[in-house]
Design a protein around this motif. Structure first.
Motif, PDB file in Angstrom:
ATOM      1  N   GLU A   1     122.305  60.639 -11.587  1.00 45.88           N
ATOM      2  CA  GLU A   1     123.080  60.523 -12.660  1.00 45.88           C
ATOM      3  C   GLU A   1     124.365  59.686 -12.145  1.00 45.88           C
ATOM      4  O   GLU A   1     124.631  58.528 -12.721  1.00 45.88           O
ATOM      5  CB  GLU A   1     123.506  61.520 -13.533  1.00 45.88           C
TER       6      GLU A   1
ATOM      7  N   GLU B   1     119.255  58.814 -24.074  1.00 45.43           N
ATOM      8  CA  GLU B   1     118.219  57.976 -23.340  1.00 45.43           C
ATOM      9  C   GLU B   1     117.022  57.533 -24.613  1.00 45.43           C
ATOM     10  O   GLU B   1     116.710  56.578 -24.264  1.00 45.43           O
ATOM     11  CB  GLU B   1     117.478  58.940 -22.368  1.00 45.43           C
TER      12      GLU B   1
ATOM     13  N   ILE C   1     121.385  64.976 -22.980  1.00 43.23           N
ATOM     14  CA  ILE C   1     120.935  63.947 -22.379  1.00 43.23           C
ATOM     15  C   ILE C   1     120.034  62.668 -22.720  1.00 43.23           C
ATOM     16  O   ILE C   1     120.055  61.682 -23.182  1.00 43.23           O
ATOM     17  CB  ILE C   1     120.617  64.342 -20.935  1.00 43.23           C
TER      18      ILE C   1
ATOM     19  N   HIS D   1     126.420  62.376 -18.523  1.00 43.75           N
ATOM     20  CA  HIS D   1     125.335  63.202 -17.980  1.00 43.75           C
ATOM     21  C   HIS D   1     125.833  63.767 -16.676  1.00 43.75           C
ATOM     22  O   HIS D   1     125.281  65.203 -16.527  1.00 43.75           O
ATOM     23  CB  HIS D   1     124.031  62.339 -17.792  1.00 43.75           C
TER      24      HIS D   1
ATOM     25  N   GLU E   1     125.925  57.609 -18.124  1.00 44.90           N
ATOM     26  CA  GLU E   1     125.229  58.179 -16.902  1.00 44.90           C
ATOM     27  C   GLU E   1     126.393  59.184 -16.272  1.00 44.90           C
ATOM     28  O   GLU E   1     126.292  60.353 -16.047  1.00 44.90           O
ATOM     29  CB  GLU E   1     125.154  57.378 -15.912  1.00 44.90           C
TER      30      GLU E   1
END
Ligand SMILES: [Fe+2]
Ligand SMILES: [Fe+2]
Length: 215
Positions: free
Chosen positions: A50, A163, A159, A83, A80
């Motif tokens: 990440e 995505e 997450i 995350h 990211e």
């Protein structure tokens, strides 16, 4: 070749690789892991991914002239990092140090190779199209598996919202910009490169996380 057909051609080996993972889920999916020690190892390795993805998206901003791609990369860099925060918090809550992880050689090679990609389309192809498609597939496997404990699934549910929200964006960008033979050739090579390097990382994570080898 028209850009729609081209993107479908690029997706074929990626989807084929995903299907091979069904029969033998890798450590990356958390499914075959037996102890929390193993699970923490995988989470640390994925935390590194990440952070490295955030670095790459951020590093590429200045050399990305396409404004729509640049804006998406800036958002992705932020996502990211979010995350990374979710995973590092979870690792800490379990009493471990999220940042004492030493990346696996194949993992370093994979990210360094992507860092060397210079063109917008090959970057999207290598990092997002090939990498995130496989990563997302494995997150879905993880979330569906009764073998994976809830404390792992929690951060990945958050997450996966991000995505999934932008799952088709790399395809749209490639349809828009990978429209010359030269760019399509670079994309083809970037996808092929990632499909060599990603399985190698997954295999070394299997060996290391399940305690069978140093890497
Ligand atoms: Fe991520
Ligand atoms: Fe991502």
């Amino acid at each position: 070749m028209n850009s729609e057909e081209f993107v479908q051609e690029m997706l074929e080996p990626i989807h084929a690789f995903c299907r091979t993972l069904d029969a033998q889920p890798p450590a990356y999916s958390y499914i075959p892991l037996k102890s929390d020690e193993e699970r923490i190892r995988v989470m640390k390795s994925r935390l590194f991914n990440e952070l490295r993805a955030a670095d790459l998206f951020g590093t590429w901003l200045k050399t990305t002239p396409e404004l729509d791609v640049k804006a998406t990369m800036a958002e992705s860099a932020h996502e990211e990092m979010t995350h990374a925060q979710l995973l590092s918090k979870r690792i800490q809550e379990l009493g471990h140090d999220p940042f004492d992880y030493k990346p696996l050689p194949a993992q370093i090679a994979m990210f360094n190779a992507m860092e060397g990609l210079l063109d917008t389309c090959e970057r999207i192809a290598g990092l997002s199209l090939a990498g995130e498609t496989v990563a997302n597939y494995l997150i879905q496997m993880c979330l569906k598996s009764p073998a994976v404990p809830e404390w792992i699934k929690q951060p990945y549910r958050r997450i996966t919202e991000d995505e999934e929200g932008h799952g088709s964006i790399p395809q749209q960008f490639l349809k828009r910009y990978a429209v010359t033979p030269e760019r399509q050739d670079r994309v083809r090579r970037a996808v092929a490169m990632r499909m060599v390097l990603f399985p190698e990382y997954l295999a070394s994570l299997d060996r290391w996380a399940m305690g069978k080898a140093a890497w």
